[in-house]
Write a protein that holds these residues in place. Structure first.
Motif, PDB file in Angstrom:
ATOM      1  N   LYS A   1     -13.229 -81.869 -73.248  1.00 48.63           N
ATOM      2  CA  LYS A   1     -14.653 -81.573 -73.405  1.00 48.63           C
ATOM      3  C   LYS A   1     -15.449 -82.127 -72.230  1.00 48.63           C
ATOM      4  N   SER A   2     -15.122 -83.345 -71.826  1.00 49.64           N
ATOM      5  CA  SER A   2     -15.848 -83.981 -70.722  1.00 49.64           C
ATOM      6  C   SER A   2     -15.587 -83.273 -69.404  1.00 49.64           C
TER       7      SER A   2
ATOM      8  N   LYS B   1     -15.253 -87.113 -62.581  1.00 51.62           N
ATOM      9  CA  LYS B   1     -14.258 -86.071 -62.869  1.00 51.62           C
ATOM     10  C   LYS B   1     -12.880 -86.500 -62.395  1.00 51.62           C
TER      11      LYS B   1
ATOM     12  N   SER C   1     -11.628 -75.699 -65.164  1.00 49.64           N
ATOM     13  CA  SER C   1     -12.297 -77.003 -65.179  1.00 49.64           C
ATOM     14  C   SER C   1     -11.301 -78.156 -65.169  1.00 49.64           C
TER      15      SER C   1
ATOM     16  N   SER D   1      -9.773 -78.008 -75.872  1.00 51.75           N
ATOM     17  CA  SER D   1     -11.132 -78.560 -75.966  1.00 51.75           C
ATOM     18  C   SER D   1     -11.688 -78.536 -77.382  1.00 51.75           C
TER      19      SER D   1
ATOM     20  N   GLY E   1     -15.186 -80.202 -69.001  1.00 49.67           N
ATOM     21  CA  GLY E   1     -15.947 -78.954 -68.985  1.00 49.67           C
ATOM     22  C   GLY E   1     -17.357 -79.117 -68.468  1.00 49.67           C
ATOM     23  N   ILE E   2     -17.893 -80.341 -68.520  1.00 49.65           N
ATOM     24  CA  ILE E   2     -19.277 -80.562 -68.078  1.00 49.65           C
ATOM     25  C   ILE E   2     -19.366 -81.485 -66.867  1.00 49.65           C
TER      26      ILE E   2
END
Length: 266
Positions: free
Chosen positions: A9-10, A21, A48, A63, A12-13
């Protein structure tokens, strides 16, 4: 698996090429290494960097998904792997694969040992019941056994109950015939085969372990060359950069000297 879901999830953003990252990717790789060391899974990645992990054709982590695994013991003391509470395929690789193989092999060996115990009891009792005690009584069952080798026990409680004489009255005549038990059901060779089979299995597994370790090292080295940081390679690259810088500096200095010389012509 839930930790991997959170990292996915992290990712992805997270901003590309950011320190956060990079840290997420390192954490992802550490989790994937741990998961794949336990279970034969398949892994794919999104743009991602989020990982999708599948086992036996089922997605167990991405995710939005984080499956749960558990191990249960069957009535025969073998093991079953449960995925979200439902029995799934037996693992074939990783530490869990080794545990399941060990459990199944132990069950096979115990079954063979139980069968040998039952056969040994039958053979020895048949031999003993052909003889006579010193008092002339017919031999009784020498051993008793249930369905497992662990239940094997001696039935007679007195040395006087041992039937060593033969039916013709020869002292120790029946005792001499005990050698026939070895050939009655080939139990001795069956025992030897059981021990040999186990020894061969241990040797084979040991060889496979060594081969797997070598393949793992090769795979890790290949991965480092593609996406990781190899200190030796980085040091060599740094040296080449330094050498290129020194060469460029010399060119710049030479150009400066030439310009100075031209200006000094006046």
């Amino acid at each position: 698996l839930s930790a991997l879901q959170d990292i996915n999830k992290s990712l992805g953003i997270a901003a590309n090429n950011s320190a956060s990252k990079a840290q997420l990717l390192d954490n992802r790789d550490a989790l994937l290494k741990d998961i794949s060391s336990k279970l034969n899974v398949s892994i794919s990645f999104s743009n991602s960097g989020a990982a999708t992990v599948t086992y036996d054709g089922q997605t167990i982590a991405n995710s939005t998904t984080a499956a749960t695994f558990s191990v249960t013991q069957n009535a025969d003391r073998t093991m079953s792997l449960m995925l979200n509470g439902t029995a799934t395929a037996t693992p074939t690789n990783g530490t869990l694969g080794g545990d399941f193989l060990g459990s199944a092999t132990a069950r096979e060996r115990l079954d063979s040992l139980d069968a040998l115990a039952v056969q040994l009891t039958a053979d020895l009792n048949a031999w003993h019941q052909q003889g006579y005690t010193d008092s002339g009584a017919t031999g009784i069952g020498l051993l008793s056994v249930g369905t497992t080798a662990s239940s094997l026990s001696v039935s007679i409680t007195s040395i006087a109950d041992i039937a060593v004489a033969s039916s013709d009255g020869t002292i120790n005549g029946n005792l001499v015939n005990i050698g026939n038990v070895r050939d009655a059901s080939d139990i001795e060779s069956r025992w030897t085969q059981l021990v040999t089979t186990q020894g061969n299995l241990v040797s084979t597994i040991s060889d496979k372990k060594t081969l797997a370790e070598n393949r793992d090292e090769i795979a890790r080295n290949a991965r480092e060359e593609v996406s990781g940081v190899n200190l030796d390679v980085e040091a060599a690259d740094l040296l080449r950069v330094q050498q290129a810088y020194q060469a460029s500096a010399r060119v710049v200095q030479a150009a400066k000297d030439i310009i100075d010389s031209i200006l000094n012509l006046n």
